[in-house]
Design an enzyme around this catalytic site. Structure first.
Site, PDB file in Angstrom:
ATOM      1  N   LYS A  60      45.633  32.586  52.315  1.00  0.00           N
ATOM      2  CA  LYS A  60      45.463  33.401  51.161  1.00  0.00           C
ATOM      3  C   LYS A  60      43.955  32.752  50.532  1.00  0.00           C
ATOM      4  O   LYS A  60      43.935  31.560  50.482  1.00  0.00           O
ATOM      5  CB  LYS A  60      46.229  33.505  50.086  1.00  0.00           C
ATOM      6  CG  LYS A  60      46.050  34.671  49.333  1.00  0.00           C
ATOM      7  CD  LYS A  60      46.588  35.956  50.073  1.00  0.00           C
ATOM      8  CE  LYS A  60      46.450  37.369  49.038  1.00  0.00           C
ATOM      9  NZ  LYS A  60      47.111  38.516  49.831  1.00  0.00           N
TER      10      LYS A  60
ATOM     11  N   ASP B 277      42.404  42.293  49.245  1.00  0.00           N
ATOM     12  CA  ASP B 277      43.594  42.056  47.867  1.00  0.00           C
ATOM     13  C   ASP B 277      42.754  42.637  46.875  1.00  0.00           C
ATOM     14  O   ASP B 277      41.970  43.212  46.924  1.00  0.00           O
ATOM     15  CB  ASP B 277      44.127  40.743  48.194  1.00  0.00           C
ATOM     16  CG  ASP B 277      45.395  40.474  47.425  1.00  0.00           C
ATOM     17  OD1 ASP B 277      46.534  40.671  48.135  1.00  0.00           O
ATOM     18  OD2 ASP B 277      45.474  40.179  45.946  1.00  0.00           O
TER      19      ASP B 277
ATOM     20  N   ASN C 255      43.954  50.142  45.837  1.00  0.00           N
ATOM     21  CA  ASN C 255      44.208  50.535  47.218  1.00  0.00           C
ATOM     22  C   ASN C 255      45.549  50.779  47.747  1.00  0.00           C
ATOM     23  O   ASN C 255      45.997  51.923  48.269  1.00  0.00           O
ATOM     24  CB  ASN C 255      43.685  49.315  48.038  1.00  0.00           C
ATOM     25  CG  ASN C 255      43.812  49.262  49.498  1.00  0.00           C
ATOM     26  OD1 ASN C 255      45.061  48.988  50.034  1.00  0.00           O
ATOM     27  ND2 ASN C 255      42.876  50.016  50.012  1.00  0.00           N
TER      28      ASN C 255
HETATM   29  P1  NDP Z   1      43.436  46.670  43.881  1.00  0.00           P
HETATM   30  O1  NDP Z   1      42.449  45.725  43.459  1.00  0.00           O
HETATM   31  O2  NDP Z   1      42.881  47.871  44.577  1.00  0.00           O
HETATM   32  O3  NDP Z   1      44.410  47.237  42.679  1.00  0.00           O
HETATM   33  C1  NDP Z   1      45.186  46.598  41.862  1.00  0.00           C
HETATM   34  C2  NDP Z   1      45.640  47.576  40.887  1.00  0.00           C
HETATM   35  O4  NDP Z   1      46.706  46.774  40.078  1.00  0.00           O
HETATM   36  C3  NDP Z   1      44.708  48.033  39.928  1.00  0.00           C
HETATM   37  O5  NDP Z   1      45.360  49.375  39.553  1.00  0.00           O
HETATM   38  C4  NDP Z   1      44.649  47.397  38.952  1.00  0.00           C
HETATM   39  O6  NDP Z   1      44.187  48.025  37.482  1.00  0.00           O
HETATM   40  C5  NDP Z   1      45.937  46.685  38.641  1.00  0.00           C
HETATM   41  N1  NDP Z   1      46.255  45.504  38.192  1.00  0.00           N
HETATM   42  C6  NDP Z   1      45.713  44.269  38.558  1.00  0.00           C
HETATM   43  N2  NDP Z   1      46.063  43.164  37.531  1.00  0.00           N
HETATM   44  C7  NDP Z   1      46.855  44.021  36.928  1.00  0.00           C
HETATM   45  C8  NDP Z   1      47.678  43.348  35.695  1.00  0.00           C
HETATM   46  N3  NDP Z   1      47.701  42.356  35.306  1.00  0.00           N
HETATM   47  N4  NDP Z   1      48.619  44.260  35.223  1.00  0.00           N
HETATM   48  C9  NDP Z   1      48.652  45.708  35.479  1.00  0.00           C
HETATM   49  N5  NDP Z   1      47.938  45.882  36.356  1.00  0.00           N
HETATM   50  C10 NDP Z   1      46.798  45.272  37.028  1.00  0.00           C
HETATM   51  O7  NDP Z   1      44.272  45.829  44.492  1.00  0.00           O
HETATM   52  P2  NDP Z   1      45.364  46.306  45.916  1.00  0.00           P
HETATM   53  O8  NDP Z   1      45.902  47.615  45.722  1.00  0.00           O
HETATM   54  O9  NDP Z   1      44.774  45.802  47.207  1.00  0.00           O
HETATM   55  O10 NDP Z   1      46.565  45.343  45.550  1.00  0.00           O
HETATM   56  C11 NDP Z   1      47.633  45.579  44.785  1.00  0.00           C
HETATM   57  C12 NDP Z   1      48.869  44.699  45.031  1.00  0.00           C
HETATM   58  O11 NDP Z   1      49.313  44.797  46.313  1.00  0.00           O
HETATM   59  C13 NDP Z   1      48.517  43.300  44.926  1.00  0.00           C
HETATM   60  O12 NDP Z   1      49.763  42.495  44.525  1.00  0.00           O
HETATM   61  C14 NDP Z   1      48.186  42.853  46.512  1.00  0.00           C
HETATM   62  O13 NDP Z   1      48.514  41.403  46.625  1.00  0.00           O
HETATM   63  C15 NDP Z   1      49.113  43.634  47.211  1.00  0.00           C
HETATM   64  N6  NDP Z   1      48.687  44.047  48.512  1.00  0.00           N
HETATM   65  C16 NDP Z   1      47.702  44.419  48.824  1.00  0.00           C
HETATM   66  C17 NDP Z   1      47.394  44.561  50.084  1.00  0.00           C
HETATM   67  C18 NDP Z   1      46.265  45.204  50.763  1.00  0.00           C
HETATM   68  O14 NDP Z   1      45.921  45.460  51.975  1.00  0.00           O
HETATM   69  N7  NDP Z   1      45.196  45.631  49.880  1.00  0.00           N
HETATM   70  C19 NDP Z   1      48.424  44.399  51.171  1.00  0.00           C
HETATM   71  C20 NDP Z   1      49.594  43.761  50.879  1.00  0.00           C
HETATM   72  C21 NDP Z   1      49.862  43.623  49.480  1.00  0.00           C
HETATM   73  P3  NDP Z   1      42.606  47.898  37.199  1.00  0.00           P
HETATM   74  O15 NDP Z   1      41.938  48.373  38.370  1.00  0.00           O
HETATM   75  O16 NDP Z   1      42.656  48.800  36.053  1.00  0.00           O
HETATM   76  O17 NDP Z   1      42.423  46.338  36.868  1.00  0.00           O
HETATM   77  O1  2IT Z   2      48.889  40.557  50.960  1.00  0.00           O
HETATM   78  C1  2IT Z   2      48.380  41.076  51.989  1.00  0.00           C
HETATM   79  O2  2IT Z   2      49.149  41.353  52.922  1.00  0.00           O
HETATM   80  C2  2IT Z   2      46.924  41.617  52.049  1.00  0.00           C
HETATM   81  N1  2IT Z   2      46.540  41.547  50.899  1.00  0.00           N
HETATM   82  C3  2IT Z   2      46.495  41.931  53.436  1.00  0.00           C
HETATM   83  C4  2IT Z   2      46.162  40.740  54.293  1.00  0.00           C
HETATM   84  C5  2IT Z   2      45.264  41.076  55.294  1.00  0.00           C
HETATM   85  O3  2IT Z   2      44.891  40.110  56.053  1.00  0.00           O
HETATM   86  O4  2IT Z   2      45.118  42.266  55.962  1.00  0.00           O
END
Ligand code: NDP
Ligand code: 2IT
Length: 445
Positions: A124, A164, A238
Site C-alpha cells: 500500500k 484507493d 468509487n
Molecule cells: P473514494 O475517494 O472514491 O471515496 C471515498 C469516500 O469516502 C468518499 O465518499 C469520501 O467523501 C468518503 N470519506 C473519505 N474520508 C472520510 C471520512 N473521514 N469520513 C467519512 N467519509 C469519508 O475512495 P474509494 O471509494 O476508492 O474507497 C473507499 C473505501 O474502500 C476505502 O476504505 C478504501 O480503502 C476501500 N477500498 C477501495 C477499493 C478501490 O478499488 N477503490 C478496493 C477495496 C477497498 P468525500 O469525497 O466527501 O471526502
Molecule cells: O484496498 C484495495 O484493495 C484497493 N484499494 C485496490 C488495490 C488494487 O491494487 O487494485
C-alpha cells in the site's frame, strides 16, 4: 503462539501506530488455533515475519500550486509481503494518511490478495496530499512529482500500485504518464488504467460490484436475496457508486449515502438519474452529499451524523476505517439489520465487530467483501501480460466467480459447530494459510 507477547513487542516497536496494531491483533486472534496446530509455522518464525512489512519507502513530494506557491507533502510505499506474487495494492491521497494507516492497509492487503485466488503479494502507499479543491493542473504536478521518486521501486513484475481513496482514473493517468516517460516502457505497472491505454473493463465498478456479489452469497446462506431489501451505504466514492449500481440491478433499494459532513436519507431509493447526478457533483469537486437534498426534496440531509441510525436490512460501509463504532453496531442490530458487508477497509471498530458476532448477524470483513477491486486489478494484469482486452462480460463473469470462491473459502474455514459462519475467522485463516505455506516453501528471507 503467545499472542499477548507478540502484540506487546509490536506495540513497543511501533508505539502509537493504532490502526496497524488493530489490524494485526484482529488477524492474530483469528489464526491462533491454526498456528498452534501447525508448530512448523512457529519454528519458521512465520508470525514475526508476516506482521512486519518487507520494507517501507518514505519520500517528500514537492509541487507547485497554480499561484506559484511551493508545497511539500510526505509520501510512502509499504511493500509488505511478496510470497505469492509481486507486491500489489492501492495508493491513497488523503490528509489523514500516515505510516500507521498505510501499514494497516498493506497488512490487510496481504491476506485479501491471497483470498483472490490470483498471484499477488500485498502493498500500500500514498500521501497526506489533499486532492479536494485542487485544479487538474495541480493534481497533475503532484502526481508527476510523486512518480519521480516512486518509479524506482515499482514495476510490472515487482510492485503494481492502483487507486484507493483520492486516487481514481485521473490520478492513475498522470502517474502512469510519468512512469512511462521515466522507464521508457508501456507496461502493466499500474492498474485502474484508462480503457484505451491498458485498462480493464469493469475495474472502476469492480469493488462495489464484488461487495454486492459477496453480500448476495452471504444472504443466500439464510435463504435470503437482495431483491426487495433496503440498504444503508456510507461514502459516495468509487466503492459506494459501484455498490449502489449493482444493488439497484438486483432489485434492492439504497436508502443512504454519506460524506465526511453527514448523510443523505432518501426513502424513495437512490437509483438511476440520482446516481448520475451524484457522479456529476463528484466530478465537479463540490461537497458531494448536501446538494443532493436540494435537487431531490424527498431526501433529507443529516448534518454531522452517520447513516447507521437508519432502519435497513443490509449495511455496506464504503467510506473509511473505523467509521462504524459499537453504538452504531448496536443501532443496526436493534433496527433489524441482518447483514453487514464491509466495502471499505476495516470500517468497523473491534467493539462493533464483537456486537455483530455476538448477535450472530451476517458479518463480512473488508478483506473478503471488497476483494473484487484488487481481483479485477489482477485480471487487468493478466490482460496486460497477454496484450489483449477481455469484453466486459468476461471480466464480470470472472469477478463473480472469484467472489463466490472467496465466500466458499470463508465458509470452509469459518463455520462454527453451531453452524454460524464466522467470516472474520474464515477469511483470515484462508488468507493466512496460503501466504504462510508459501513462506515456508521459500525459506527464511
Ligand atoms: P473514494 O475517494 O472514491 O471515496 C471515498 C469516500 O469516502 C468518499 O465518499 C469520501 O467523501 C468518503 N470519506 C473519505 N474520508 C472520510 C471520512 N473521514 N469520513 C467519512 N467519509 C469519508 O475512495 P474509494 O471509494 O476508492 O474507497 C473507499 C473505501 O474502500 C476505502 O476504505 C478504501 O480503502 C476501500 N477500498 C477501495 C477499493 C478501490 O478499488 N477503490 C478496493 C477495496 C477497498 P468525500 O469525497 O466527501 O471526502
Ligand atoms: O484496498 C484495495 O484493495 C484497493 N484499494 C485496490 C488495490 C488494487 O491494487 O487494485
Amino acid at each position: 503462539m503467545d499472542l499477548e507477547r507478540i502484540m506487546h513487542n509490536l506495540e513497543k516497536k511501533h508505539p502509537g501506530e493504532s490502526e496497524y496494531l488493530q489490524a494485526v491483533r484482529e488477524v492474530l486472534e483469528s489464526i491462533v488455533e491454526v498456528v498452534n496446530e501447525n508448530p512448523h509455522f512457529e519454528s519458521a518464525g512465520i508470525i514475526e515475519r508476516i506482521i512486519e512489512p518487507d520494507r517501507i519507502f518514505v519520500f517528500k513530494v514537492p509541487w507547485l500550486s497554480d499561484d506559484g506557491t511551493v508545497n511539500v507533502n510526505l509520501a510512502y510505499r509499504v511493500q509488505f509481503n511478496n510470497a505469492i506474487g509481486p507486491y500489489k495494492g492501492g495508493l491513497r491521497f488523503h490528509p489523514s494518511v500516515n505510516l500507521s494507516i498505510l501499514k494497516f492497509l498493506g497488512f490487510e492487503q496481504v491476506f485479501k490478495n491471497s483470498l483472490t485466488t490470483l498471484p499477488m503479494g500485498g502493498a500500500k502507499g500514498g500521501s497526506d496530499f489533499d486532492p479536494k479543491g485542487k485544479s487538474d493542473d495541480e493534481i497533475m504536478r503532484f502526481c508527476q512529482s510523486f512518480m519521480l521518486e516512486l518509479w524506482r521501486v515499482i514495476g510490472a513484475e515487482t510492485d503494481v500500485p492502483a487507486g484507493d481513496i483520492g486516487v481514481g482514473g485521473r490520478e492513475i493517468g498522470f502517474l502512469y504518464g510519468m512512469y512511462k516517460k521515466l522507464a521508457r516502457e508501456h507496461t502493466g505497472v499500474l492498474t485502474g488504467k484508462g480503457i484505451n491505454w491498458g485498462g480493464s473493463l469493469i475495474r472502476p465498478e469492480a469493488t462495489g460490484f464484488g461487495s454486492v456479489y459477496f453480500a448476495r452469497e452471504m444472504l443466500a446462506t439464510k435463504g435470503e436475496d437482495i431483491k426487495g431489501k433496503t440498504f444503508a451505504l456510507s461514502g459516495f466514492g468509487n466503492v459506494a457508486w459501484g455498490a449502489a449500481t449493482k444493488i439497484n440491478d438486483f432489485g434492492g433499494k439504497v436508502l443512504t449515502i454519506s460524506g465526511p459532513d453527514g448523510y443523505i436519507y432518501d426513502p424513495e431509493g437512490i437509483s438511476g438519474d440520482k446516481i448520475e447526478y451524484l457522479l456529476e457533483l463528484r466530478a465537479s469537486n463540490q461537497d458531494i452529499v448536501k446538494p443532493y437534498s436540494y435537487e431531490y426534496p424527498e431526501a433529507k440531509f443529516y448534518q454531522g451524523k452517520r447513516p447507521w441510525e437508519v432502519k435497513c436490512d443490509v449495511a455496506i460501509p464504503c467510506a473509511t476505517q473505523n467509521e462504524l463504532n459499537k453504538e452504531d453496531a448496536e443501532n443496526l442490530v436493534e433496527n433489524g439489520c441482518i447483514c453487514v458487508a464491509e466495502g471499505a477497509n476495516m470500517p468497523s471498530t473491534p467493539a462493533a465487530v464483537e456486537v455483530f458476532l455476538e448477535n450472530k448477524i451476517l458479518f463480512g470483513p473488508g478483506k473478503a467483501v471488497n476483494a473484487g477491486g484488487v481481483s479485477t486489478s489482477g485480471l487487468e494484469m493478466s490482460q496486460n501480460s497477454m496484450k489483449l482486452n477481455w469484453p466486459a462480460e468476461e471480466v464480470d463473469k470472472r469477478l463473480h466467480q472469484i467472489m463466490k470462491d472467496i465466500h466458499q473459502a470463508c465458509v470452509e474455514y469459518g463455520t462454527r459447530e453451531d453452524g454460524y459462519i464466522n467470516y472474520v475467522k474464515g477469511a483470515n485463516i484462508a488468507g493466512f494459510l496460503k501466504v504462510a505455506n508459501a513462506m515456508i516453501d521459500q525459506g527464511v528471507l
